[in-house]
Design an enzyme around this catalytic site. Structure first.
Site, short mmCIF file in Angstrom:
data_model
loop_
_atom_site.label_atom_id
_atom_site.label_comp_id
_atom_site.label_asym_id
_atom_site.label_seq_id
_atom_site.Cartn_x
_atom_site.Cartn_y
_atom_site.Cartn_z
N CYS A 1 0.83 -1.19 0.00
CA CYS A 1 0.00 0.00 0.00
C CYS A 1 0.87 1.25 0.00
CB CYS A 1 -0.94 0.07 1.20
SG CYS A 1 -2.03 -1.33 1.32
N ARG B 1 4.06 -0.37 -4.69
CA ARG B 1 3.79 -0.84 -3.33
C ARG B 1 2.48 -1.62 -3.25
NH1 ARG B 1 6.83 2.13 0.42
NH2 ARG B 1 5.37 1.58 2.06
N TRP C 1 -2.58 -3.01 -1.64
CA TRP C 1 -2.20 -4.42 -1.72
C TRP C 1 -3.01 -5.07 -0.60
CZ3 TRP C 1 -0.02 -8.32 1.23
CH2 TRP C 1 0.52 -9.40 0.52
N ASN D 1 -1.70 2.50 5.53
CA ASN D 1 -0.77 1.44 5.15
C ASN D 1 -0.38 0.71 6.44
OD1 ASN D 1 2.78 1.57 4.39
ND2 ASN D 1 1.40 -0.14 4.17
N GLY D 2 -0.58 -0.60 6.47
CA GLY D 2 -0.24 -1.37 7.67
C GLY D 2 -1.39 -2.29 8.03
N GLU E 1 18.27 -16.99 -7.22
CA GLU E 1 17.84 -15.67 -7.69
C GLU E 1 17.27 -15.75 -9.12
OE1 GLU E 1 16.99 -13.01 -6.59
OE2 GLU E 1 17.19 -11.52 -8.16
N LYS F 1 13.38 -14.79 -10.20
CA LYS F 1 13.01 -13.81 -11.23
C LYS F 1 11.97 -14.40 -12.17
CE LYS F 1 14.08 -11.08 -9.73
NZ LYS F 1 14.60 -10.79 -8.56
N GLU G 1 8.58 -14.80 -10.39
CA GLU G 1 7.90 -13.53 -10.09
C GLU G 1 7.25 -12.92 -11.33
OE1 GLU G 1 10.28 -11.12 -6.64
OE2 GLU G 1 11.44 -11.55 -8.43
N HIS H 1 17.70 -36.71 -4.75
CA HIS H 1 17.01 -37.06 -3.50
C HIS H 1 15.53 -36.69 -3.55
CE1 HIS H 1 20.76 -38.23 -1.67
NE2 HIS H 1 21.31 -37.06 -1.98
N LYS I 1 6.39 -4.41 -3.95
CA LYS I 1 7.83 -4.22 -3.79
C LYS I 1 8.24 -4.02 -2.35
CE LYS I 1 11.76 -2.30 -5.99
NZ LYS I 1 12.18 -3.68 -6.28
C1 G6P Z 1 9.32 -8.33 -1.78
C2 G6P Z 1 9.70 -8.04 -3.22
C3 G6P Z 1 11.00 -8.75 -3.56
C4 G6P Z 1 12.09 -8.34 -2.58
C5 G6P Z 1 11.67 -8.59 -1.12
C6 G6P Z 1 12.63 -7.98 -0.13
O1 G6P Z 1 8.99 -9.64 -1.63
O2 G6P Z 1 8.67 -8.45 -4.08
O3 G6P Z 1 11.41 -8.38 -4.87
O4 G6P Z 1 13.25 -9.05 -2.85
O5 G6P Z 1 10.39 -7.98 -0.89
O6 G6P Z 1 12.58 -6.58 -0.24
P1 G6P Z 1 13.69 -5.63 0.34
O7 G6P Z 1 13.18 -4.25 0.04
O8 G6P Z 1 13.77 -5.88 1.81
O9 G6P Z 1 14.97 -5.93 -0.35
#
Ligand code: G6P
Length: 568
Positions: A2, A25, A67, A93-94, A448, A452, A455, A471, A563
């Site tokens: 949010c 956000r 969100w 937000n929260g 990683e 990607k 996501e 395994h 994000k």
């Molecule tokens: C969310 C985002 C990810 C990010 C993670 C940690 O899940 O979608 O892309 O890696 O938060 O965020 P930060 O701001 O703590 O790196």
């Protein structure tokens, strides 16, 4: 999660424009409340700001991009929420943990939405009706709220009231306008400095802004915003994600430029710690995994995701150190884990003045500039670079800086080559499942790369150590199942055997590394480089972008994600 905005003063359509910059956000739904001659007018709906809001105009307005946490994605649940008479509108937000008790108190029948937020305008309006002034009313309300919040209320009388606990809220002004914002990105084109409210603050904006904490007026010093006005715009790029992938040669280089004193302090904190706990979430947690290996064996270091560290804080001694890794500096899981910890905190951070910076004893800024695409790209490689720079300081490895700058140049060539590599990878990753494997440091990169893809493309993808394949997951391999193997010299023999085992069961093998190998059906060439981890994810960032576009997904705003995750 949010994004919230408040604006008072001159300027048309400021709130919708600012809100769009906060969409990373949350982008389930959006809404705006503005004060005009007929009172508070609210427009809200499901979708992006553009889709959901017919921007009402007024001298003061608040906005929200959501969100969802409590209550489904519906127009009614979108913010702003108002009291039954429409005299108070609130964006939040929260999470208000005790919202059920408060709803019962107010009277269930009086609520329109299923949200936790709606209790705030109801309670505020009640106290204002009783004759309290906005500040006293806000004090009464915040006394009752449990949980985390950054909230801005627009009152029928024209004032705005903001309060915060746990979630971030910036305040800023120029000659003609006042702003409240979840972060500084929307403010870049309007102001040069901003201040962040602190927990317990109540800000009242009438003709001027005054901030109170525990009944006393307080000053919250503004700091210069380090990012430039245009840095959070897309420019000529179709998507932020593409722009940010392309910025990496520059941001890797920039992350090496650290103040010498700051480096010494960071290295000193790690050197004297008995154990260093490195923590983050998502992409930042994979950067943390790499950092563990940068510090070993000189430093006893452990990497642990923050939501897991929260259960182990009693294992963290006062003579340990915690390295907190975060792009945003607002990730709730991380901030919550730090709550129970006495050990000094060193953070690696992109967003200055964030909650994490305030919680840290020392901060290394990774200097990547605003990252808007939800899936982290340039912040990850900048985190790795800054971490390696600190590790080099600790280990007296002067040549590392030079090597990182040469890696940045190789990144430039790889970004260019990645367009066609992504095309080939896209051809190979045809199905709905993909597996990513590697050993030791290559395993971190596999995680990683897999994240990607997951996501942005919504393809099911898993990463695990190559040795673990036999395994269990090998049972899932069928004719044509794509298996991506990250291979280096140190781990080649064993990883190649694992890839052979998958290949002989029909898997399509995609090998990532400097050398082409017989078992590969497709080779993703990565230049030989001591900082290979910063390079080998780039083709997979591009692949994720390409796959998203191909499937009609918005790569900047993947479904269900946000994000800045300010809830647990
Ligand atoms: C969310 C985002 C990810 C990010 C993670 C940690 O899940 O979608 O892309 O890696 O938060 O965020 P930060 O701001 O703590 O790196």
């Amino acid at each position: 999660m949010c994004g919230i905005i408040g604006h008072a003063g001159k300027g048309e359509n400021i709130v919708p424009k600012c809100l769009q910059k906060l969409e990373y956000r949350g982008y389930d739904s959006a809404g705006i409340a503005a004060l005009n001659s007929s009172g508070i007018e609210v427009s809200k709906g499901v979708g992006t700001v553009d889709e959901a809001v017919e921007a009402p105009q007024g001298s003061a307005a608040i906005g929200h991009t959501r969100w969802a946490t409590h209550g489904g994605v519906t127009q009614t649940n979108a913010h702003p929420h108002t009291d039954p008479d429409g005299r108070v509108a609130v964006v939040h937000n929260g999470i208000i943990d005790n919202h059920s008790d408060l709803r019962e108190e107010v009277g269930e029948g009086r609520f329109e939405s299923e949200t936790d937020t709606e209790v705030i305008p109801h309670l505020l309006a009640q106290h204002l009706k009783e004759g309290l002034d906005p500040r006293a009313a806000a004090e009464e309300v915040t006394d009752r709220l449990e949980g985390s919040y950054a909230a801005v209320a627009l009152l029928e009388g024209g004032q705005m009231v903001a309060f915060k606990q746990g979630a971030p809220l910036a305040v800023a002004r120029n000659q003609d306008e006042h702003f409240f914002s979840s972060d500084v990105v929307p403010l870049l084109e309007h102001v040069n400095e901003a201040a962040f409210l602190q927990d317990g603050d109540i800000a009242i904006l009438d003709s001027d802004l005054r901030v109170f904490n525990q009944g006393r007026e307080v000053e919250r010093d503004s700091q210069e915003i380090q990012w430039e006005g245009g840095s959070a715009t897309r420019g000529d790029f179709d998507h932020f994600t593409r722009k940010e992938i392309g910025e990496q040669p520059e941001t890797i280089k920039r992350a090496t430029f650290q103040d010498e004193e700051s480096l010494t302090e960071a290295a000193g904190m790690l050197e004297k710690a008995r154990t260093v706990w490195i923590t983050g979430c998502g992409t930042s947690s994979y950067a943390a995994d790499h950092m563990r290996d940068y510090l070993a064996p000189e430093v006893d270091a452990r990497s642990i995701q923050s939501h897991e560290l929260e259960y182990r804080t009693d294992e963290v001694g006062d003579d340990d150190a915690v390295v907190a890794v975060s792009q945003s500096g607002e990730t709730k899981d991380l901030l919550a884990a730090l709550e129970g910890i006495e050990a000094p905190v060193l953070s690696f951070l992109n967003v200055a003045q964030s909650s994490l910076e305030r919680r840290s004893d020392h901060t290394i800024h990774i200097n990547a500039g605003p990252e808007v695409g939800v899936a982290s790209t340039k912040a990850y490689t900048a985190q790795l670079t800054a971490m390696k720079t600190v590790a080099a300081e600790l280990k007296d490895q002067e040549q590392v800086l030079e090597s990182l700058r040469s890696t940045a140049e190789k990144a430039e060539r790889l970004v260019k080559a990645s367009e066609s590599l992504a095309e080939k990878l896209h051809g190979a990753l045809k199905g709905e499942d993909a597996y990513f494997v590697g050993r030791y440091q290559r395993f971190h990169s596999a995680k990683e790369a897999s994240l990607k893809l997951k996501e942005l493309s919504y393809i099911h993808s898993e990463a695990f150590p190559a040795g673990e394949f036999k395994h269990g997951t090998l049972a899932l391999v069928e004719e044509g199942t794509p298996v991506v193997g990250f291979v280096d010299e140190e781990t080649a023999d064993e990883t190649l055997s694992n890839l052979e085992e998958a290949s002989s069961r029909g898997a399509e093998i995609i090998g990532v590394g400097p050398k082409d190998r017989d078992v590969y059906d497709l080779h993703v060439p990565i230049p030989e480089d001591p900082n290979r981890e910063m390079l080998e994810v780039i083709p997979f960032q591009m692949l994720a972008l390409k796959t998203a576009l191909d499937r009609g997904n918005d790569p900047d705003r993947p479904r269900n994600l946000a994000k800045s995750v300010t809830v647990k």
